[in-house]
Design an enzyme around this catalytic site. Sequence first.
Site, PDB file in Angstrom:
ATOM      1  N   LYS A 190       0.836  -1.235  -0.008  1.00  0.00           N
ATOM      2  CA  LYS A 190      -0.025   0.182   0.014  1.00  0.00           C
ATOM      3  C   LYS A 190       0.799   1.337  -0.121  1.00  0.00           C
ATOM      4  CE  LYS A 190      -4.335  -1.163   0.233  1.00  0.00           C
ATOM      5  NZ  LYS A 190      -5.511  -0.755  -0.767  1.00  0.00           N
ATOM      6  N   SER A 192       0.906  -9.874  -0.191  1.00  0.00           N
ATOM      7  CA  SER A 192       0.701  -8.493  -0.389  1.00  0.00           C
ATOM      8  C   SER A 192       1.091  -7.761   1.110  1.00  0.00           C
ATOM      9  CB  SER A 192      -0.667  -7.996  -0.574  1.00  0.00           C
ATOM     10  OG  SER A 192      -1.717  -8.783   0.345  1.00  0.00           O
TER      11      SER A 192
END
Length: 330
Positions: free
Chosen positions: A58, A314
């Site tokens: 992110k 992720s």
Amino acid sequence: MPASSSFVIGHQDIVEAAERLDGFAVRTPLLENALLNERVGGRVLLKPEVLQRSGSFKFRGAFNRLSQLTPEERRGGVVAWSSGNHAQGVAAAAALLGMPAVIVMPSDAPALKIANTRGYGAEVVLYDRWTESREAIATAIAEERGAATVPPYDHPQIMAGQGTVGLEIAAQAQAIGAGLDDVIAPCSGGGLMSGVATAVRHSFPDARLWAAEPAGFDDVARSLAAGERVENAVGQRSICDALLTPTPGALTFPVMKTLLSGSLAVTDAEVKAAMAYAFTVLKLVVEPGGAVGLAAVLTGKLPAAGRTVAVVLSGGNVDAATFTDALASS
């Protein structure tokens, strides 16, 4: 199939995002493990964004967005809404750029993610994810303070920043002489998946591109089947706190609809097993949402036998209790 010119991002946008991120984001490695390859009968290349600044991919999209704000916009600071990883990414990016940040987070977000977000210097505003609208709260704060908003996925600059994950995967695979038959990444709103798909398709036009989702939150799979965005049923629960958005993004879905081969759903039990495998065999700490792609490979939902598969891990922002439970459940 080439990316449509109607998409809000293209390959060049991702290349330019990578240039902005150079020196700030970690160029995470592409890892390979002999035991994993033997287990699945193929070649698995792991992209551990658990090693990224703020503990997840992110940061890439957040920094790409914030770094393009004007000096006047920067003075007003930024407001974002997130269950944790986007929150930390925005907070970390804002700290690097000397900007104030307010993050609207659900009160049931993992305590570690809330603490880490505050640790980067951001102001955290908590809300009830089941009865309140995080977008409405964030929008009101932004208007009151004259701040810029940083959406978690449905924004061209966010999508391009996340796409640098795919840009690196493609370059790193080419550097070791590996073709890519399949690429799979965790998917919620679709910022990461749409960006990765755009980047990978440019270098590997024949690769199959897959999203991975938690069971009960397989809105991407159902949206692809329907040909339009559909929502998840209200009241569903999953340990994959990072992947609980109600529907794919308005900007991300057209990209996924065109480029993806499909989306694969995995259960919480399968996610826990993948987290335990990542820890015991791969020596990596992966949070639930970050492990869904690996779970799809380990369960055979994405067959890897005789194929080369890239898997995005992720994020690694998992609290001790959830992680301990995953290890105990395996």
